[in-house]
Structure formats: structure tokens, C-alpha cells
Design a protein around this motif. Structure first.
Motif, PDB file in Angstrom:
ATOM      1  N   PHE A   1       0.876  -1.162   0.000  1.00  0.00           N
ATOM      2  CA  PHE A   1       0.000   0.000   0.000  1.00  0.00           C
ATOM      3  C   PHE A   1       0.921   1.222   0.000  1.00  0.00           C
ATOM      4  CE2 PHE A   1      -4.343   1.515   1.369  1.00  0.00           C
ATOM      5  CZ  PHE A   1      -4.052   2.866   1.414  1.00  0.00           C
ATOM      6  N   GLY A   2       1.038   1.888  -1.147  1.00  0.00           N
ATOM      7  CA  GLY A   2       1.958   3.011  -1.277  1.00  0.00           C
ATOM      8  C   GLY A   2       1.580   4.177  -0.392  1.00  0.00           C
ATOM      9  N   GLU A   3       2.603   4.879   0.087  1.00  0.00           N
ATOM     10  CA  GLU A   3       2.367   6.048   0.946  1.00  0.00           C
ATOM     11  C   GLU A   3       3.219   7.231   0.472  1.00  0.00           C
ATOM     12  OE1 GLU A   3       0.396   6.978   3.363  1.00  0.00           O
ATOM     13  OE2 GLU A   3      -0.711   5.144   3.808  1.00  0.00           O
ATOM     14  N   GLY A   4       3.738   8.025   1.407  1.00  0.00           N
ATOM     15  CA  GLY A   4       4.388   9.284   1.078  1.00  0.00           C
ATOM     16  C   GLY A   4       5.671   9.138   0.289  1.00  0.00           C
ATOM     17  N   ILE A   5       6.037  10.216  -0.398  1.00  0.00           N
ATOM     18  CA  ILE A   5       7.295  10.276  -1.136  1.00  0.00           C
ATOM     19  C   ILE A   5       7.992  11.602  -0.861  1.00  0.00           C
ATOM     20  CG2 ILE A   5       6.664   8.759  -3.062  1.00  0.00           C
ATOM     21  CD1 ILE A   5       6.084  11.366  -4.660  1.00  0.00           C
TER      22      ILE A   5
ATOM     23  N   TYR B   1      12.160  -0.380   7.654  1.00  0.00           N
ATOM     24  CA  TYR B   1      12.170   0.605   8.738  1.00  0.00           C
ATOM     25  C   TYR B   1      12.905  -0.005   9.927  1.00  0.00           C
ATOM     26  CZ  TYR B   1       8.045   2.239   6.082  1.00  0.00           C
ATOM     27  OH  TYR B   1       7.182   2.630   5.103  1.00  0.00           O
ATOM     28  N   ASP B   2      13.682   0.792  10.621  1.00  0.00           N
ATOM     29  CA  ASP B   2      14.383   0.257  11.787  1.00  0.00           C
ATOM     30  C   ASP B   2      13.585   0.426  13.074  1.00  0.00           C
ATOM     31  OD1 ASP B   2      14.804   3.023  11.526  1.00  0.00           O
ATOM     32  OD2 ASP B   2      16.612   2.970  12.737  1.00  0.00           O
ATOM     33  N   ASN B   3      12.394   1.005  12.996  1.00  0.00           N
ATOM     34  CA  ASN B   3      11.444   1.044  14.114  1.00  0.00           C
ATOM     35  C   ASN B   3      10.127   0.457  13.636  1.00  0.00           C
ATOM     36  OD1 ASN B   3      13.517   2.819  15.015  1.00  0.00           O
ATOM     37  ND2 ASN B   3      12.098   3.753  16.441  1.00  0.00           N
ATOM     38  N   LYS B   4       9.380  -0.131  14.545  1.00  0.00           N
ATOM     39  CA  LYS B   4       8.089  -0.704  14.168  1.00  0.00           C
ATOM     40  C   LYS B   4       7.042   0.399  14.100  1.00  0.00           C
ATOM     41  CE  LYS B   4       8.650  -5.517  15.501  1.00  0.00           C
ATOM     42  NZ  LYS B   4       8.525  -5.935  14.090  1.00  0.00           N
ATOM     43  N   VAL B   5       7.053   1.136  12.993  1.00  0.00           N
ATOM     44  CA  VAL B   5       6.112   2.231  12.789  1.00  0.00           C
ATOM     45  C   VAL B   5       5.451   2.058  11.432  1.00  0.00           C
ATOM     46  CG1 VAL B   5       7.416   3.843  14.230  1.00  0.00           C
ATOM     47  CG2 VAL B   5       7.902   3.715  11.781  1.00  0.00           C
ATOM     48  N   GLU B   6       4.351   2.770  11.231  1.00  0.00           N
ATOM     49  CA  GLU B   6       3.710   2.789   9.926  1.00  0.00           C
ATOM     50  C   GLU B   6       4.333   3.889   9.068  1.00  0.00           C
ATOM     51  OE1 GLU B   6      -0.502   3.169  10.417  1.00  0.00           O
ATOM     52  OE2 GLU B   6      -0.724   1.141  11.220  1.00  0.00           O
ATOM     53  N   GLY B   7       4.191   3.753   7.759  1.00  0.00           N
ATOM     54  CA  GLY B   7       4.646   4.788   6.846  1.00  0.00           C
ATOM     55  C   GLY B   7       3.463   5.627   6.402  1.00  0.00           C
ATOM     56  N   TRP B   8       3.542   6.947   6.564  1.00  0.00           N
ATOM     57  CA  TRP B   8       2.487   7.852   6.129  1.00  0.00           C
ATOM     58  C   TRP B   8       3.078   8.917   5.201  1.00  0.00           C
ATOM     59  CZ3 TRP B   8      -2.655   8.829   8.850  1.00  0.00           C
ATOM     60  CH2 TRP B   8      -3.142   7.646   9.425  1.00  0.00           C
ATOM     61  N   GLY B   9       3.431  10.086   5.714  1.00  0.00           N
ATOM     62  CA  GLY B   9       3.902  11.160   4.855  1.00  0.00           C
ATOM     63  C   GLY B   9       5.410  11.317   4.885  1.00  0.00           C
ATOM     64  N   MET B  10       5.943  12.043   3.871  1.00  0.00           N
ATOM     65  CA  MET B  10       7.383  12.321   3.812  1.00  0.00           C
ATOM     66  C   MET B  10       7.629  13.723   3.258  1.00  0.00           C
ATOM     67  SD  MET B  10       9.297   8.952   2.271  1.00  0.00           S
ATOM     68  CE  MET B  10      10.822   8.987   3.167  1.00  0.00           C
TER      69      MET B  10
ATOM     70  N   TYR C   1      12.373   8.828  -2.535  1.00  0.00           N
ATOM     71  CA  TYR C   1      12.161   7.906  -1.412  1.00  0.00           C
ATOM     72  C   TYR C   1      10.660   7.714  -1.248  1.00  0.00           C
ATOM     73  CZ  TYR C   1      17.059   8.701  -0.176  1.00  0.00           C
ATOM     74  OH  TYR C   1      18.429   8.783  -0.199  1.00  0.00           O
ATOM     75  N   GLN C   2      10.248   6.466  -1.078  1.00  0.00           N
ATOM     76  CA  GLN C   2       8.826   6.174  -0.938  1.00  0.00           C
ATOM     77  C   GLN C   2       8.588   5.221   0.227  1.00  0.00           C
ATOM     78  OE1 GLN C   2       6.930   3.730  -3.959  1.00  0.00           O
ATOM     79  NE2 GLN C   2       5.005   4.837  -3.736  1.00  0.00           N
ATOM     80  N   LEU C   3       7.517   5.492   0.980  1.00  0.00           N
ATOM     81  CA  LEU C   3       7.114   4.630   2.087  1.00  0.00           C
ATOM     82  C   LEU C   3       5.956   3.723   1.672  1.00  0.00           C
ATOM     83  CD1 LEU C   3       6.998   7.312   4.953  1.00  0.00           C
ATOM     84  CD2 LEU C   3       8.877   5.732   4.433  1.00  0.00           C
ATOM     85  N   THR C   4       5.786   2.656   2.427  1.00  0.00           N
ATOM     86  CA  THR C   4       4.556   1.860   2.345  1.00  0.00           C
ATOM     87  C   THR C   4       3.877   1.917   3.706  1.00  0.00           C
ATOM     88  OG1 THR C   4       5.686  -0.216   2.946  1.00  0.00           O
ATOM     89  CG2 THR C   4       5.501   0.326   0.591  1.00  0.00           C
ATOM     90  N   TRP C   5       2.619   1.577   3.736  1.00  0.00           N
ATOM     91  CA  TRP C   5       1.803   1.809   4.933  1.00  0.00           C
ATOM     92  C   TRP C   5       2.189   0.896   6.103  1.00  0.00           C
ATOM     93  CZ3 TRP C   5      -3.997   0.193   5.473  1.00  0.00           C
ATOM     94  CH2 TRP C   5      -4.511   0.690   6.677  1.00  0.00           C
ATOM     95  N   GLN C   6       1.877  -0.376   6.025  1.00  0.00           N
ATOM     96  CA  GLN C   6       2.044  -1.283   7.165  1.00  0.00           C
ATOM     97  C   GLN C   6       3.064  -2.391   6.907  1.00  0.00           C
ATOM     98  OE1 GLN C   6      -2.145  -2.363   7.743  1.00  0.00           O
ATOM     99  NE2 GLN C   6      -2.220  -1.014   9.526  1.00  0.00           N
TER     100      GLN C   6
END
Length: 349
Positions: free
Chosen positions: A181-185, A218-227, A193-198
């Protein structure tokens, strides 16, 4: 009839008495006086901290820690005043290490720190209105040179593309694997650079060819949202009140700020944009943008764009999400998920 040895009974009683209070009992000897604490403080406040001594123990000294860092000590059960100036917004975990009668017990509490700034309401004027792809579930929005780059979400439908903002049409497009699920760039050092959600997974692409360079975790257990980025660091929201800083070279999350107004945290910070030294952040499920100090997390201004939402005619349109700053024109392009329009606006006070 069973006979009891009175001597054994006496010895047992003496032994029990000698044991004294258990460790669990001792943990209740001291506690912070919560009646003296406010539900929320501001960053300019001072906190009066005092300990309740329920068993009237003789206290030698108390060492105070904030977020596990020792900051002061007092003799006896003296009061301690915590100055919140310069402290990170959000929760401050406070521990008192009490030295008494040859023993040591700790007591813990926490205080929540909001910004000391009342946000101002910004105004704006519409410069232009453009078409926007109604099928685009917008997650990231940013200018790279004169080109608008947009990323979208939804499993099986996620992509990012270079957009002709005047027509709203994509002229170069990269589909994301269906599992993501694509997220912020954001674009920095000629890389996208692009994130994914979960999925706790991100991607790095060549900004010119759009070919993938690497995949990172990700080196922390977080979700990806905006960038977004400031030219040196990447900023990454995770759907909470946190905005993380990321090292572009290593993709490691190095620190974070908590986003607060003067009286509450702002949860669900979504798409981000760097504008003249501030972070503009969409707020999930709100048709508003928070203008955030990147050093402190304080919301300094708010931009109400609900009137723009009213101009969107697509009945399936979702929330406002998409902020792209055009440095050449000093204007901001905004849109939303499945909006049929994109607005170029000029912001002022």
C-alpha cells in the motif's frame, strides 16, 4: 487431637516479624502527589513535584530523573521544581529514586507537555484550479524541479508518477508491487524515497529514470504515512502525533518530534511538505493543514481548506491529502484522495 508446641509458634511469629515488609510493600512507601499535577502543561511552565511518604520513613535524599536522565537531587523530602523549558513536547517520564534508612525505592509519574504557542489562522487565495485524476488515492505530493511527483495508495493499485500539473495527466508512471500500500514520497539528492503503509518497507528510486535503487526496512516498528525533506534530512510521519527524522544515506530513523498545539496533541499527521523552514502537515480526516515547527513540534499556524473541499465535485472524493510547494512561484498545490481538482493557492497571514 493435634497438639501444638507453643515454642514453635513463638519462634514462627518472631521470624515473620523479623522479615518486615516485602519489596512489593516497600514500593508503596512513596508516590508522587498527583493532586498537585495538572492534566497538561505548556512548554513554558514549571512543575512542582512532591512525594507522599505514607509510612513516615526517614528520607536521606531523593534523585530525580526525566526520561531516564538524572537532572537533580534534593536532601530529605524537599520539593523539586521541574522547568519544562527546552523539554520535548509530549510525555515526560519522571522518576524519583528515594534513599531512606539504608534502602532505595523508586516512584514514577509522567506529565504531558503541550506547546506554549496559540496557533494563528492563515488565509489564502486561489491562484489556479487544475484537473486531478479522480482515481488517484493521493499519499505523496512534491515538486521535483518543475515536475510534480505524486504517489498513491491502495493495495493492488499503488503507483507513483511524474505529473503534468497543468493537465493532471501522468506522463511517467511506476506501479508498486500489489502486496504494498503506497504512501508518502520525497525527492532528495536526485533520489525518490517512498514509504509503504504497514509493511515497514520503503523504496529508493533514481529521480530521473525512476528505476529502483534499493529496498529498505524501517528500523522502528512504525507505519509509513507522509514524507518531506529539508535538503539534508527526511521527515517521516507514522499516523500518530510523531514526525521522525530519517538519514537519507542509511534510511535510519534518528529522532522524532511530537506535534502539539497549546492544549492538545495532533494525532494522525499525514502528508508532509517543507515550506520555507516549516513543515506543512495534512491531518487525517481533517480538511486543514498544520504548520509545524520542525525543531519543537509546535503547531504555529493552521490553514483551513474546507472551502476547497466544497469545490470538489467527485462524489467519491476522500479527505484532503497532498501538499506540494513550488519554490519558483512561491505557491502551494493542494489536492485530496480521489479529488477531481487540484488547487494552486497563495498563503498569507
Amino acid at each position: 487431637m493435634k497438639l501444638y508446641n507453643p515454642l514453635i509458634t513463638i519462634l514462627l511469629a518472631i521470624n515473620i516479624a523479623a522479615c518486615g515488609d516485602s519489596q512489593k510493600d516497600k514500593e508503596n512507601y512513596f508516590s508522587f502527589d498527583e493532586n498537585n499535577l495538572k492534566p497538561i502543561y505548556q512548554a513554558t511552565d514549571k512543575v512542582d513535584l512532591s512525594l507522599l511518604n505514607t509510612k513516615n520513613k526517614s528520607i536521606d535524599s531523593v534523585a530525580y530523573f526525566v526520561n531516564d536522565k538524572r537532572i537533580s537531587s534534593v536532601k530529605g523530602n524537599g520539593k523539586f521544581v521541574l522547568d519544562l523549558s527546552g523539554k520535548k513536547l509530549g510525555y515526560q517520564n519522571i522518576k524519583a529514586l528515594v534513599y531512606f534508612e539504608g534502602d532505595t525505592i523508586s516512584a514514577k509519574t509522567r506529565v504531558e507537555v503541550a506547546s506554549g504557542i496559540v496557533p494563528k489562522l492563515l488565509k489564502y487565495t486561489i491562484v489556479n484550479t487544475y484537473n486531478h485524476d479522480v482515481d488517484a488515492f493521493t499519499e505523496g505530493f512534491e515538486f521535483y524541479r518543475d515536475t510534480l511527483v505524486e504517489s498513491t495508495g491502495q493495495n493492488g493499485k499503488s503507483y507513483f508518477a511524474k505529473i503534468d500539473y497543468k493537465t493532471g495527466k501522468a506522463y511517467k508512471k511506476v506501479d508498486i508491487d500489489q502486496q504494498y500500500f503506497g504512501e508518502g514520497i520525497t525527492v532528495i539528492n536526485n533520489k525518490i524515497y517512498q514509504l509503504t503503509w504497514q509493511n515497514e518497507t520503503g523504496f529508493v528510486y533514481d529521480a530521473n529514470t525512476l528505476k529502483i535503487i534499493k529496498t529498505f526496512k524501517y528500523d522502528n516498528k512504525v507505519e509509513g504515512w507522509g514524507m518531506t525533506n529539508d535538503g539534508k534530512k527526511i521527515y517521516h510521519s507514522d499516523g500518530t502525533e510523531k514526525i521522525w527524522t530519517m538519514d537519507p544515506e542509511t534510511q535510519k530513523l534518528t529522532d522524532f518530534i511530537n506535534v502539539y498545539t497549546n492544549d492538545s496533541k495532533i494525532k494522525s499527521i499525514n502528508e508532509l511538505e517543507w515550506v520555507n523552514g516549516k513543515i506543512y502537515g495534512n491531518i487525517w480526516q481533517k480538511d486543514a493543514i498544520a504548520v509545524i515547527n520542525p525543531q519543537t513540534g509546535a503547531v504555529e499556524q493552521v490553514l483551513d481548506l474546507s472551502a476547497l473541499r466544497a469545490k470538489v465535485t467527485n462524489k467519491d472524493a476522500e479527505v484532503l491529502n497532498g501538499i506540494a510547494y513550488n519554490k519558483k512561484t512561491n505557491t502551494i498545490f493542494v489536492t485530496g484522495k480521489n479529488w477531481d481538482k487540484m488547487f494552486e493557492i497563495k498563503v498569507n497571514e
